[in-house]
Structures are given as structure tokens and as C-alpha cells.
Design a protein around this motif. Structure first.
Motif, PDB file in Angstrom:
ATOM      1  N   ALA A   1       0.835  -1.206   0.000  1.00 51.83           N
ATOM      2  CA  ALA A   1       0.000   0.000   0.000  1.00 51.83           C
ATOM      3  C   ALA A   1       0.869   1.254   0.000  1.00 51.83           C
ATOM      4  O   ALA A   1       0.593   2.220  -0.717  1.00 51.83           O
ATOM      5  N   TYR A   2       1.950   1.240   0.795  1.00 56.96           N
ATOM      6  CA  TYR A   2       2.854   2.389   0.796  1.00 56.96           C
ATOM      7  C   TYR A   2       3.484   2.579  -0.581  1.00 56.96           C
ATOM      8  O   TYR A   2       3.574   3.699  -1.090  1.00 56.96           O
ATOM      9  N   ASP A   3       3.927   1.476  -1.163  1.00 53.02           N
ATOM     10  CA  ASP A   3       4.549   1.578  -2.488  1.00 53.02           C
ATOM     11  C   ASP A   3       3.562   2.152  -3.505  1.00 53.02           C
ATOM     12  O   ASP A   3       3.889   3.066  -4.267  1.00 53.02           O
ATOM     13  N   ARG A   4       2.358   1.603  -3.495  1.00 57.87           N
ATOM     14  CA  ARG A   4       1.393   2.018  -4.489  1.00 57.87           C
ATOM     15  C   ARG A   4       0.966   3.473  -4.286  1.00 57.87           C
ATOM     16  O   ARG A   4       0.754   4.209  -5.242  1.00 57.87           O
ATOM     17  N   GLN A   5       0.840   3.852  -3.009  1.00 56.63           N
ATOM     18  CA  GLN A   5       0.469   5.239  -2.709  1.00 56.63           C
ATOM     19  C   GLN A   5       1.449   6.205  -3.339  1.00 56.63           C
ATOM     20  O   GLN A   5       1.061   7.167  -4.005  1.00 56.63           O
ATOM     21  N   VAL A   6       2.750   5.941  -3.146  1.00 53.00           N
ATOM     22  CA  VAL A   6       3.753   6.887  -3.649  1.00 53.00           C
ATOM     23  C   VAL A   6       3.828   6.831  -5.168  1.00 53.00           C
ATOM     24  O   VAL A   6       3.947   7.860  -5.837  1.00 53.00           O
ATOM     25  N   ARG A   7       3.707   5.618  -5.746  1.00 54.80           N
ATOM     26  CA  ARG A   7       3.723   5.524  -7.209  1.00 54.80           C
ATOM     27  C   ARG A   7       2.586   6.313  -7.826  1.00 54.80           C
ATOM     28  O   ARG A   7       2.773   7.034  -8.805  1.00 54.80           O
ATOM     29  N   ARG A   8       1.411   6.182  -7.236  1.00 56.29           N
ATOM     30  CA  ARG A   8       0.263   6.891  -7.819  1.00 56.29           C
ATOM     31  C   ARG A   8       0.328   8.391  -7.545  1.00 56.29           C
ATOM     32  O   ARG A   8      -0.097   9.202  -8.367  1.00 56.29           O
ATOM     33  N   TRP A   9       0.870   8.761  -6.411  1.00 49.90           N
ATOM     34  CA  TRP A   9       1.036  10.188  -6.135  1.00 49.90           C
ATOM     35  C   TRP A   9       2.019  10.806  -7.126  1.00 49.90           C
ATOM     36  O   TRP A   9       1.800  11.901  -7.643  1.00 49.90           O
TER      37      TRP A   9
END
Lengths: 340, 340, 340, 340
Positions: C283-291
Motif C-alpha cells: 500500500a505504501y509503495d502504491r500510494q507513492v507511485r500513484r502520487w
């Protein structure tokens, strides 16, 4: 309805447990005679078991127990080699029988039982494959019969014990343990087993020296299904009986045993039952209750002598397959009219 | 660190998906060349794929794509028969390769790849057995390596697809599907496969005419373990990949996929993924990310050419076992120094 | 597309982890500036963090880092009280912001951030409620939005930590821990929280002296649903985040975490993750990728400043409810046009 | 041991089911008298029920049935308001009683029962809280008593019915449904309930007009634990009774009901039982078997009249809390010597 008088043959763990069960949880029946099967000349074990039951007499001889006054039915829980004689005694008197598995150790003995029943002219013998009375197996059977997952293609079975008794042999993994899956598969699928193959991995270091444990037993059936059974009698961690049926349109799995989930110390999960008396306690109770009700009407309500014969024939082929390492066909006599 | 320039060979579903992946979720790499493997004389498919990527050129010839300026590594996602030539082109240029499975359709081609790598003098080829990058498989591998369940005795594997493509053959159940379990078993156990047996139940009525689906594939390994694989490519209900490892002191199971449990209309449960892109999405991403990082250092980080060769050899034996119905031994050449 | 240059404010565990993440798994971005939020006059911590990243400069002052050349966006991972100032610096330069939760420690600070965004005229601030990027939460949200279980009536939430850090207070169970459920509930239901009640059982003997742990926090929502949250930060056995949504026609549960099931020593089950970095790593990885992808387009892709404000307002009511033991209403300003 | 002669008061669904149960699965007992509780002047319903049992007589008057020859014990399955009178009749004759819940509709009636037992001088009344005889509840109780998860902090309970009968009222969600959780909580924790709070979300559109369904009922206990109960009597999807106990060092959950897992049509999962006769069939059987064994010895083996009184007192507070929306304290008289 009168109370059914039962003679119990066999005074070991299973026999004593059945005596307790009839007293505790089975209505409409009582134990009236107890005998050990063999080598109990003074009848001490029978006396000990009978002592706990009001109105039960102890005998030194199974035949005498079977012939005792008030005996309406016979429950046989002696070692396998003693079964045939005890059954034949009961059939001579046309008494209903519940016989712990195996019906007989080999197909020849079972054929003699079939012949004796033929002479009586009706089915009186039930074999103690108690899984047929387990609530989960019953649900699986209902699902299969209702076509809920289509025609069955595979049964993937796991049969694990924490440890095996000291007298257990490599043959007994098949004839004493997998025989339960043989009957369950025949019953669930409504098909006969036609061939057996046995694969033996390098034995577990937890298995006693010389015991080929675990094994993978593969059964082929008359309807083209395949049954694979992992039998592992020294798995160390508990008693597990699982079955996954895979059909043309779905699969169904029983035996996961998720009654209570505990979370502590970094782990979630539950306990694994340590033996069959826990896992199948209800099935044993229900088996005897239903047998009592059927016996009172002179009927069989469960696996019959043909089922016992078929299991013995598959066992025999399985033992050969286990020794040879190659696929071995199962030979059955033609099914008599009485069992169709 | 410079961005790794990648040539992608193959413009089908897998190739296009890898191009998307490199653009979306893989840092440190970009696609610089795209070519279809075969039968695309005008390069239209390659042009279509390259059009979506800034700085990517389309080629009609794989060799030209591999030789294009800025190409640091090659990702091969063409049909199996085209793999060998594409790999050899890359090895001539000493470029790191990620090749979708199978490495080659037969062991002979794989041996030629091993020989080409030997000439280069280091391992450059990685095979796309992406399960090694799946989080659940990784946890199972860690558990086995740590001795968490003792020496492994069995792997019970289930590999199910909702339906198979129209071109699928009975052989492909083994060479295209079970080959994943072959690699997973070799990797999880750290052992080679020594023999294969294939049992075929009566085919499911949902399988296309002539397709022997499902099958039960039994692998024996050099360490005395047994692997059974249910392969069922027209199960109808979804994509399922499961593995239960049974060891001397415990068992471990992955693939149940219990992410969300829903209760409604008299049923509790969850969804079954419909294809591998859902189930193994993260594994594909992680595979390419780690390959990019390794390729930038001139290394392999995953299954290598020897793994590709061994899988091809087991496949070959499996095809023979499937046709003959009898146990077939696997023959491997001696493992070269480079892969020890 | 050019690579997004990021200034990271905050050099503690979260800040350092984000720097690593941007380098490892987030394509299209790189860290160009690092500053500690407070009390780092020599900038040693910032230097240590920046040292591992090619092209990243260390600053002693957050404002200077934000203003450094090449900075396109700002990621704020400093302690809550430092957030407002850092956000306002970024908004002055119209830079996209990803701010770890809480947006600000109190609603007043959040309102000042809303006002600053209003002056800029578009949404630039995203709050780090990373559960919205967790695959299981996403599936639950999809199910609810699709009406899969009807109108939601309850969310039953569990939020457990193995142990709390030494500085943790009874208030922080609400403002630092339950605040995640506050945002998740608002997002899953698409409703505002209108009232809070807090029940406190006798504290666990494992909780530090004076800490009211665990607690049961009850949220009422604008749509008439009820959310109950068990918050237990010294449960001892692991990190667990669960949510069961109960709707008019079904229920759905996430967070059981059944990835691998192990059976050994009389128990079946699996491991419980020990902290959020394991459970929510993806979730942390995806959050930053999408941000990063959204920031490159000048957009917000996740919880925005209004979500940060609403969470702060609920927190404030929750703290009052926890102290008084009675139901406390939540007061929100009217939702500005910009956030509708 | 003589067979226990039982008078059954009440001829509705529960009464008829108990008559069947005593005949089928309970050894050592038989029904000798049957009477309807009220409004059955010709005794037609009693005649119909008695007709199926050899040796059972039908009565138009409960008192006459209780006084009939051969009656050794009384089973009361009439509506709640008729319980007190029937119990007092039985106590006059010093007969053991099994009374379906509630003992009485209000605490005052229960106090009169306590007083009547005091006069007899021993406990003769058992209340039909059958969950105490459910295998899963028993395992949970054992775990808690053994300290397996430390001191209990929370019980999270779910109690769902597919649909409610037409006469069900908002009060009955508490007095007829949650009362089971009240007893289960008191028994599991060994503590009294000290206060009740009721939260009511916007009712489900599936609930009949005017019914406040579902509700969240919060109990506080004398030992500082908190019990939250979701009661939802029109959930639509089945009958579910779950309980998760959270202690200082772990948690334990029962009621997931994972007996058989089916995979088909894109979904894995199992069936949800549709009513309590399925879910608690074994518990009802075991309750009556154990009551019969205890009654034959003049004892109570299960929840006694004090438990019935305490449940009535909590119910009364719960009804007040449900109407007022505020926390309501529970008042209990001092526990008499007889029940300590």
C-alpha cells in the motif's frame, strides 16, 4: 418398542468404548452380554467391562455371549482375524451384526460371510466404516449426489495420525488406514475401485525403522475417477482426515476443522485433534444409534457385507501394489443379487 | 545508474504486457526496441506496441532489435520455438536475457543455450518462472529452507484454469502448464526430478473433444520426495494455483486466496481469480524489477538456463509418460560447473 | 515525461523509508532534496539520508529544501506539529504535496491549509492515509460501491499493535491510531462522521501504567451507519487491521491475512505480521507511485486536504469523548466548493 | 436406573421438538405427559403431540400434567409469560425443571422463583440457555478458564437471523435475542453485567416498518470487560452466531462455521445455516441429555434460576437503554447463598 439387547464381542479399547456409548448416548439399547474374542480363558477383561453395566453378563466365549438370553444383536469389536467366526455365529442365529472394519482380513473370508448371508436370505451385517455417519462426509455426499460440482473427477485425500502404534506395519498403512478411504471413495462416488498404485517416498525419519511411512496410494475407479490418498501415520502433529472432491464444475473440501480460531504470540490458527476419538466422536455415536434403530427392524443402515468384501479386495490389491511398486488391478466377484 | 535499455522480442499478450510493465512500475529501465518474433514482415504489431512508448523503435527482425543502439538487455516473450535463436543472438552480444518459459521446447535446444553461455563464460539467461517471485511461494520457500516443517516428503499441487485456449493439446497440459510446478518443485525442494508418471481420469465433459483434461502428474525427486500435480485447464470456476508441502514435522499450504470473505444469500466465501494476470500480477512485476536490477550489474537473479534445461528434460519425460501411461525416468546431462 | 524531483521533509523512520522507496520501486521520480523538520541544526540526519541517493542534497531547513532547484513536489514525513508550516511553504510554490497523516494535529491548522489551497485555486495536497491503496481495502470499496452487500449498516474494525512506543498516550490511541479507521470509514462509506463515543475497559495489564489500552471507539455517520473500532496497541501478538462491513444484504470482511497455512505440533494456522511495514508494504509503495504519477500532472490522487481536516475534527471530538466518557458530536465547517 | 418420566409443558415448535428429541436421541428418559400452556381447552394440540409417543398422556392443564403419575421432571417450553406458574407447580412437587429461556419476562417473576427454590432448599430449576452445551462455546470457555488468552477484555458478538417472525418487536431484539449473549457473556467471563448501552443505526430497508433492526448492544461487566453485540434479525443471508474473545495476550473466535468449502462458478466458500435448529442441533440434544442425567440425581447441570434472574435484569436495563439511547445501569439483588 422393547430395548435392544446387545452382545459386545471384544473388550479392547473399541469394545469398551462401544459399551460406554450404548449406556451413555444410545437410546433403546442396552448391553446384555460381553465376551473377549480370544485368549481370555478366565474372562477377566469381559468381567471388568461388564461390571460397569447393570444387567450385563460376562462370558469367556464369544459364541456363548452371542447365544445368551436377551441377545437381539451383536456388536463385534475384536481383532480382524476373529471377525469371521463371530459373524458366522451371529448369522446362524439370524442376529443383526455391527462389525468393526475390516469385515475380514482377506477377500476369501468376506466371500464366506456373503455366502452365509445368502443362506439367511437377507442382509444382517453392517461394517463399521463410521465416516459415512460423519456430518461433513454426509454433506459432501449430498453435494455430490445432487450434482453440485458435476461428475467427480478426483478425490484428493489426506489421512494423518500423530504416531502409529508399535505393532504397525507397512502393509497396515493400506489395510488398516487407507481402507477407510477405500470405503469412503466407493460410497461417495458410487463406483468400484478397479486398480491401485502405491508410491513410497523416502520414509520420514520420525517413522519407526522399517516402516514405509508416508505413502501415496492411487485408486482408479469404474467411472474413470482417480483417488489419491496421502497416508502418513507418524506425521507428529495430529490426526487429520481430509477429502477434496473435484468435479467437472467445482470442488468441495471437508476436514479442515476450523471450529475455533485463536490468535496469540504472533500466530493465528487452531488446534489439530490428536486422535480419531475426538474427530469422529459424533460419527461413532450416530453410527451405533442408527444401527440400533435399524437392527430393531431387522435391517442394515450403513455399509453392508458387500462393502466389506470390496474393501478387502482393494486392500489385497493395494498390498500387492505396495510391495511391487507397480499398478495392480482389483478383481471382484460378480455382485450377488442380495447386494444390488 | 543509467536507465537500462531493453529490447522486447514478441508482441503478443505477454510481450505487450511486459512493455506496459516496464513503463509503469519498473524504475530504472525503458523499452528502446520492439520486434515481433515471426511472421510480421511489415512489423505492424511491433509498431503498434512501440507507438505507446516514448523513445522505442519498432523492428521487423528480432536480431535487428537486439542489435539496436541503446539496447542493454533483451526480454523474450515470443512463442517457445523462437526462443533459442533470440537467446543466441543476445548471447553473441553478451546481453542479459529474460526469456519467458519454456527456455526451449526440448532439452536439445536448451543444451545449445547452455553451451553458448559456457562460451560467454558467465550466466546471462534468466527464465520467466515467475512463481519464484510470488510472495506466498517465497514464504513457503523460506519456511522449507529454515526447516520449519522438517524434510519435505510431498508437494500436493493444484493448477486449474477456467478454460483452455482453442489450440491447447493434451501434451501442453504438461509442457505448458505443469512445467510451472516442475520448476517450483525443483526450486522449493532444491532437488532434481527423476521420474514422471501420468494418470488420466475420464476427461471432463467440459474439455474440448480429444483433450485429456484433467490429469494427475506424479514427479519423483532425487531426495525421495513425491510431487503430485492436479492439472485441470477447463475447470470452469477460475484460476487456482495451490501447493501444500508436507514435511516430517508439519505441513504448509499456499494459494487459498482468502483476501476478502463475503457473506450473502446463504453463502460465505470469496471470489476466485479468473486468470494468472490477477493471481500473479505482483510476481510478474517483481520478477522484471529484480531482473532489471540484476541485469544492470550483469547478473542473473532467478531461474537460470540450467533450470530451463531441467524443466525441458522433465517435460520431455512427462510427455512420454502421458502417452504411455507408465512411469518414465528423466535423464539429465551432468550439471556444468557454471551452474553449480 | 521528465523525472519528478522530490524534496523529502523529515528524516525519521518514515522519511528514510520513503527515500528508499522512491529509489527502489517508484519509476519516474527521484529524491533531489532532504531536510529534517526540526532540531537538526547541523543537518546530520539529512546528510545521512541524502548520502545514499545520487543527486540528492541535504538541507538544514525544510523551506530551503522545498525551494531547492529541481524540486517538483514535496513529501512530508515529519512529526505532525511541523506539517502545517511545511505544507504552506510548498503551497506558496504551488508544489504538489504528499503529507503523512495527520494533516495537522487539530482542525484549526487544517482549516488554514484549506484556505491556502483555496488561494492557489486547486487541490495540491494529498494525505498519507495509505489504506486507500491497500488491495484488500480497494476490493472492499469496490464491493460497497457496487452495492454488493446493500447499504452499509456497520463497520466492525479491529486495529491491534503488538506494543506501543514509550511516548504513546491514551489520546494517541484515538488521534494517531483510530484516525486511520476514521479516514477508512469516511472513504468506504462516502459519509461524514457525526458523533463519537469511547468506552474504556479495565486496561490490559500489558499496557504501560496510565495508558487506557484497549478502547472501543464508536463512530456514528451522516448516513446512519455505526462504526465500532477496537483499538488495542499492546495486544502482544502482532499487528492486525481488520474491517467487516455489514450491509442490508450481506457482509464482507478483510484483513484475516491467510496467505500461508502451516500445520505443526498440534496446531494449524499462520503467522501474524508484526508491524505495519509488513502488512501495508504494498500500500505504501502504491500510494507513492500513484502520487508521483498524479503530481506529474499537477493532480491529487488520494485523500485530500478536506479528508485531512475531517479526520482532525473527528479526532478532536474523539479525544473529548474519551476524556468525558459520553457521546460527543463532531462539528465540521461547510465543505468548500474546491473539495466537492 | 429407572427411566425418567417427563412432563412437557408447551406444544409449539420447541415443545414438539423436545418431545421428538426425548424419543430419538436421549437415553434414559421418556415423555409421560404433555400439556399446552394456555388456550387449548380441548387439549387438541397436546393430544396431537402425545399421540406420537407410546405411553404419553395428554392434558388440558399444565398443573394436571405436572401432577400426573410417573412424572419425575418437567420440561417447560411454553411462552415466557406462562413460565412462572408452571415452574412454581413443579417446585411444589420438588420436581426438577428445564425451562426454555427466558426464565420469566421480568426480574420480579424471577425473584419469586428464587424464593420458591429457597423454600425447597435446593436448586431444581435449569434455564434453556443451550449455547453452554455447544461444542464451540465449550472450547472457548475452556480456553478462557485456562487463561489461554489472558484476562478477557472484549467479547465481540454477532447474532444474525435471516428474517424475524411477524410478531417481533424492537424490544424483542434485546429480550429474546441478545439475552442469549447476555447469558453467554456472564458464563464465559464469570462476571455480572453492570450497564447497557444501545446504539441503533438507520434500520435496514429489509426490516419490517417500525422495527429498529439492526442494533449494537454494549454491555459492561463487573470485571471491567466490554461486550458488543451486533443483533440483526433480518440480515437476509442466514443464521450466524459468532463470538470473538479478546484477552490480554490473545484472541479466540468461534462461529465461523467452515465445515465444507466449495469452489464453483468463480467463488469459494460454504453454506450459511438458515436457522438455529441447524446450527445448535447438537447443543439442544446435549442440553437435554445432560439435564436428564442430572435430574435423575436431583441436580441442576447448567444455567440455574439465578442465571435466569440475572438475564432478566439485564434485559430490563437493555430495554430502557434501547428506548432512551443512553447508558443504563443494571441493578441486581444480593446473590442468595443457594446460588454461590
Amino acid at each position: 418398542m422393547n430395548t435392544l439387547g446387545i452382545a459386545v464381542i471384544g473388550t479392547g479399547k473399541m469394545g469398551a468404548d462401544h459399551v460406554r456409548r450404548i449406556g451413555d448416548t444410545v437410546g433403546g439399547a442396552r448391553v446384555v452380554a460381553v465376551a473377549d474374542a480370544v485368549a481370555d480363558p478366565d474372562g477377566d477383561r469381559a468381567k471388568a467391562v461388564a461390571a460397569g453395566v447393570e444387567g450385563a453378563a460376562a462370558f469367556t466365549d464369544p459364541a456363548a455371549a452371542t447365544a445368551a438370553p436377551g441377545v437381539d444383536a451383536v456388536l463385534i469389536a475384536s481383532p480382524g482375524p476373529a471377525h469371521e467366526e463371530a459373524i458366522l455365529h451371529a448369522l446362524e442365529r439370524e442376529l443383526p451384526v455391527l462389525c468393526e472394519k475390516p469385515l475380514t482380513p482377506d477377500p476369501e473370508g468376506a466371500l464366506r460371510v456373503l455366502e452365509a448371508e445368502r443362506r439367511v436370505g437377507r442382509r444382517l451385517v453392517q461394517v463399521g466404516f463410521m465416516r459415512r455417519f460423519d456430518a461433513e462426509y454426509e454433506r459432501l455426499k449430498e453435494l455430490l449426489d445432487a450434482g453440485g460440482i458435476g461428475r467427480p473427477l478426483f478425490l484428493h485425500c489426506r489421512h494423518r495420525n500423530a504416531s502409529s502404534p508399535s505393532f504397525f506395519t507397512s502393509d497396515m498403512l493400506i489395510s488398516d488406514s487407507v481402507v477407510h478411504e477405500v470405503d469412503a471413495a466407493r460410497w461417495l462416488l458410487g463406483q468400484e475401485v478397479t486398480a491401485v498404485t502405491v508410491l513410497s517416498p523416502r520414509p520420514s525419519s520420525a517413522a519407526p525403522e522399517g516402516l514405509s511411512d508416508p505413502r501415496l496410494v492411487l485408486l482408479e475407479t469404474s467411472g474413470g475417477a482417480i483417488v489419491d490418498v496421502e497416508i502418513f501415520v507418524n506425521c507428529g502433529f495430529g490426526y487429520q482426515v481430509r477429502c477434496e472432491a473435484v468435479g467437472e464444475s467445482g470442488s468441495a473440501r471437508i476436514g479442515d476443522g476450523h471450529a475455533m480460531v485463536v490468535e496469540s504470540a504472533g500466530r493465528w490458527g487452531g488446534e489439530i485433534a490428536q486422535d480419531f476419538t475426538t474427530r469422529f466422536a459424533d460419527a461413532y455415536d450416530r453410527q451405533v444409534r442408527r444401527w440400533v434403530a435399524a437392527a430393531a427392524r431387522g435391517r442394515v443402515d450403513g455399509p453392508d457385507a458387500w462393502d466389506g468384501y470390496a474393501a478387502a479386495a482393494v486392500s489385497e490389491a493395494g498390498l500387492a501394489a505396495g510391495r511391487s511398486g507397480v499398478r495392480t488391478e482389483v478383481r471382484l466377484v460378480e455382485r450377488p443379487e442380495l447386494y444390488r
